[in-house]
Design a protein around this motif. Structure first.
Motif, PDB file in Angstrom:
ATOM      1  N   LYS A 141      -4.003  12.402   3.407  1.00  0.00           N
ATOM      2  CA  LYS A 141      -2.697  11.980   3.921  1.00  0.00           C
ATOM      3  C   LYS A 141      -1.611  12.880   3.341  1.00  0.00           C
ATOM      4  O   LYS A 141      -1.576  13.132   2.131  1.00  0.00           O
ATOM      5  N   ILE A 142      -0.710  13.345   4.222  1.00  0.00           N
ATOM      6  CA  ILE A 142       0.366  14.245   3.816  1.00  0.00           C
ATOM      7  C   ILE A 142       1.666  13.760   4.434  1.00  0.00           C
ATOM      8  O   ILE A 142       1.724  13.439   5.621  1.00  0.00           O
ATOM      9  N   GLU A 143       2.704  13.734   3.631  1.00  0.00           N
ATOM     10  CA  GLU A 143       4.032  13.428   4.131  1.00  0.00           C
ATOM     11  C   GLU A 143       4.567  14.653   4.862  1.00  0.00           C
ATOM     12  O   GLU A 143       4.490  15.791   4.358  1.00  0.00           O
ATOM     13  N   GLY A 183     -11.924  21.426   5.136  1.00  0.00           N
ATOM     14  CA  GLY A 183     -12.848  20.438   5.671  1.00  0.00           C
ATOM     15  C   GLY A 183     -12.288  19.047   5.816  1.00  0.00           C
ATOM     16  O   GLY A 183     -13.022  18.119   6.164  1.00  0.00           O
ATOM     17  N   ALA A 184     -10.981  18.864   5.593  1.00  0.00           N
ATOM     18  CA  ALA A 184     -10.385  17.527   5.671  1.00  0.00           C
ATOM     19  C   ALA A 184      -9.949  17.191   7.090  1.00  0.00           C
ATOM     20  O   ALA A 184      -9.776  18.056   7.938  1.00  0.00           O
ATOM     21  N   ILE A 185      -9.817  15.881   7.338  1.00  0.00           N
ATOM     22  CA  ILE A 185      -9.075  15.394   8.498  1.00  0.00           C
ATOM     23  C   ILE A 185      -7.721  14.955   7.964  1.00  0.00           C
ATOM     24  O   ILE A 185      -7.627  14.045   7.142  1.00  0.00           O
ATOM     25  N   LEU A 228      -5.753   3.363   4.830  1.00  0.00           N
ATOM     26  CA  LEU A 228      -7.015   3.780   4.220  1.00  0.00           C
ATOM     27  C   LEU A 228      -6.748   4.736   3.074  1.00  0.00           C
ATOM     28  O   LEU A 228      -5.757   5.465   3.056  1.00  0.00           O
ATOM     29  N   ASP A 229      -7.649   4.747   2.103  1.00  0.00           N
ATOM     30  CA  ASP A 229      -7.481   5.593   0.928  1.00  0.00           C
ATOM     31  C   ASP A 229      -7.761   7.053   1.255  1.00  0.00           C
ATOM     32  O   ASP A 229      -8.565   7.374   2.144  1.00  0.00           O
ATOM     33  N   ASN A 230      -7.092   7.936   0.520  1.00  0.00           N
ATOM     34  CA  ASN A 230      -7.451   9.351   0.586  1.00  0.00           C
ATOM     35  C   ASN A 230      -8.929   9.514   0.254  1.00  0.00           C
ATOM     36  O   ASN A 230      -9.442   8.864  -0.659  1.00  0.00           O
TER      37      ASN A 230
END
Length: 469
Positions: A132-134, A145-147, A224-226
């Motif tokens: 998650k990114i602001e 490799g992240a979503i 949801l958690d990182n």
């Protein structure tokens, strides 16, 4: 006929032949700015709606280029006696609605056209950890490799974060869009990237998914958690689609079966119709790459007007570069001559404006230090210099690359690689530097003429030939 009239007629014909021979042998060919403007006025006009890749508008552009080749005296470049090479593509389309799930949370599910809209996808399902990114944090370090879920993005920040995510190796970006309104059912299916029929090879563009989420869907995902595993499930089926290359040839005097040939190329497609910006939804592509296409046509114009050259030159304008170099990949897989006979390939890309980091009047040559082609042409007057943006990997991002992967010494000559109009609707005739374009094309005529009449065969520098990964 009187002797006087006969003498006058004979003198006139002799003068005419002499003038013709002088014109043909003179190297002082001058590219006219009005010729450059005329090509751009058609190729970048609203009439052909941005020459979208693998569309009827792209075929119109290819037909225009082919007609110019014929007018300049080039022969059809294909074995079947035609100027147009139909590129066979496989187009995946969605077979049912995509879903976003979490293997760790059986009760979590988002559905396309209800909770999100796909903007871009290769049609491949992916599973990866959530990051998650602001949206205001444009310097965030994105995990490979992240979503990536981007929340609270300003109007300016999404493109920066999307580019950063793609460059870092992220699998997907999910962009929160509070103003997104979706129908409960139906809606248009996302346009997925096609591939060349019979091969998966093209420019190395990884599978990457971009989607917009409604405010409520983004809020659910943000709970949801990182690091939570997220799956984007997409089912597809294959359909047929076609793109188009324009191919002309200027036969040389060396007709031996093993004789080396040259390839001058550009891509004739662009983005077509897209998201409106200030009410304009036609992405005209005057610089990208009607300018390169114009260069190829005017080089054909100049070189065909002179004395015959030793080496044969193929002039090719590809379709579907914007979809991942598909036209050039197809040409590579179905070449009119064996690839080992191609001594060099010069691609022309976005020469419509001068790059501020380059010396005045000079084009950049991508991958300049990878071979001795650029330096040798520069010794013979070509205004070519090294690419000042190695971090942008321009060498791998144009139609030279599919051929380079097969051993052809292939580079791209370009102007400003990332002008303000890049992939915007205002990439139009009004934003071109026509004088720079004309001078750039002019500067390449004699160096290419020298190359076509020489025995020089460019070579890759040791360890610098690209290899497929």
């Amino acid at each position: 006929m009187s002797n006087l009239r006969r003498l006058c007629l004979t003198s006139f014909l002799a003068s005419l032949v002499s003038l013709t021979l002088v014109a043909q042998s003179s190297p002082e060919w001058k590219v006219k700015t009005e010729w450059v403007r005329a090509h751009e006025a058609f190729l970048a006009s609203d009439a052909i709606r941005g020459r979208g890749s693998a569309t009827p508008d792209e075929l119109i552009a290819a037909t225009y280029v082919a007609s110019q080749f014929a007018m300049y005296g080039l022969k059809p470049g294909l074995a079947d006696g035609s100027y147009i090479q139909r590129v066979e593509l496989v187009q995946p389309v969605e077979d049912g609605k995509a879903k976003i799930l979490s293997p760790q949370h059986s009760d979590f599910s988002l559905q396309e056209d209800k909770d999100f809209r796909l903007q871009r996808t290769a049609g491949e399902s992916v599973t990866a950890p959530l990051q998650k990114i602001e949206g205001s944090d444009t310097t965030a370090k994105i995990a490979p490799g992240a979503i990536v879920l981007v929340t609270g993005a300003s109007e300016a920040s999404p493109s920066t974060l999307i580019r950063a995510a793609f460059s870092s190796g992220a699998k997907a970006v999910l962009l929160a869009n509070p103003s997104l309104k979706l129908p409960a059912a139906g809606g248009e299916q996302v346009s997925m990237r096609p591939r060349v029929s019979g091969t998966t090879a093209a420019m190395p563009r990884r599978s990457f998914t971009l989607a917009e989420l409604t405010a409520s869907a983004a809020q659910r995902l943000a709970r949801l958690d990182n690091g939570t595993q997220i799956s984007i499930e997409i089912k597809t089926k294959d359909t047929s689609r076609y793109s188009y290359n324009a191919v002309g040839v200027l036969p040389g005097t060396d007709s031996s079966p093993q004789g080396k040939v040259l390839l001058l190329s550009a891509h004739l497609d662009h983005l077509g119709i897209g998201r409106p910006v200030k009410g304009d939804d036609i992405y005209n592509g005057a610089n990208d790459d009607a300018s390169g296409t114009t260069a190829v046509m005017e080089l054909a114009h100049a070189l065909s007007a002179g004395t015959p050259l030793r080496r044969t030159i193929y002039f090719v304008c590809y379709g579907s570069e914007e979809l991942g170099g598909l036209g050039s990949t197809y040409f590579r897989e179905h070449p009119p001559v064996p690839l080992e006979r191609i001594a060099a390939n010069l691609e022309f890309e976005m020469i419509g404006s001068q790059d501020p980091k380059m010396p005045k009047g000079e084009l950049m040559l991508t991958g300049y230090d990878r071979s001795n082609l650029g330096s040798t042409l520069a010794q013979h007057g070509a205004l070519l210099g090294d690419d000042p943006y190695p971090e942008q990997h321009f060498f791998e991002r144009s139609d030279n690359y599919p051929l380079a992967l097969k051993g052809v010494v292939a580079h791209t000559a370009g102007g400003w690689g990332t002008p303000p109009t890049y992939h915007q609707p205002d990439d139009d005739l009004q934003h071109l530097d026509l004088d720079f374009m004309t001078q750039a094309i002019q500067s390449m005529i004699e160096p290419v003429r020298w190359l076509a009449n020489s025995d020089f065969v460019p070579q890759w520098a040791p360890g610098r030939q690209p290899v497929a990964r």
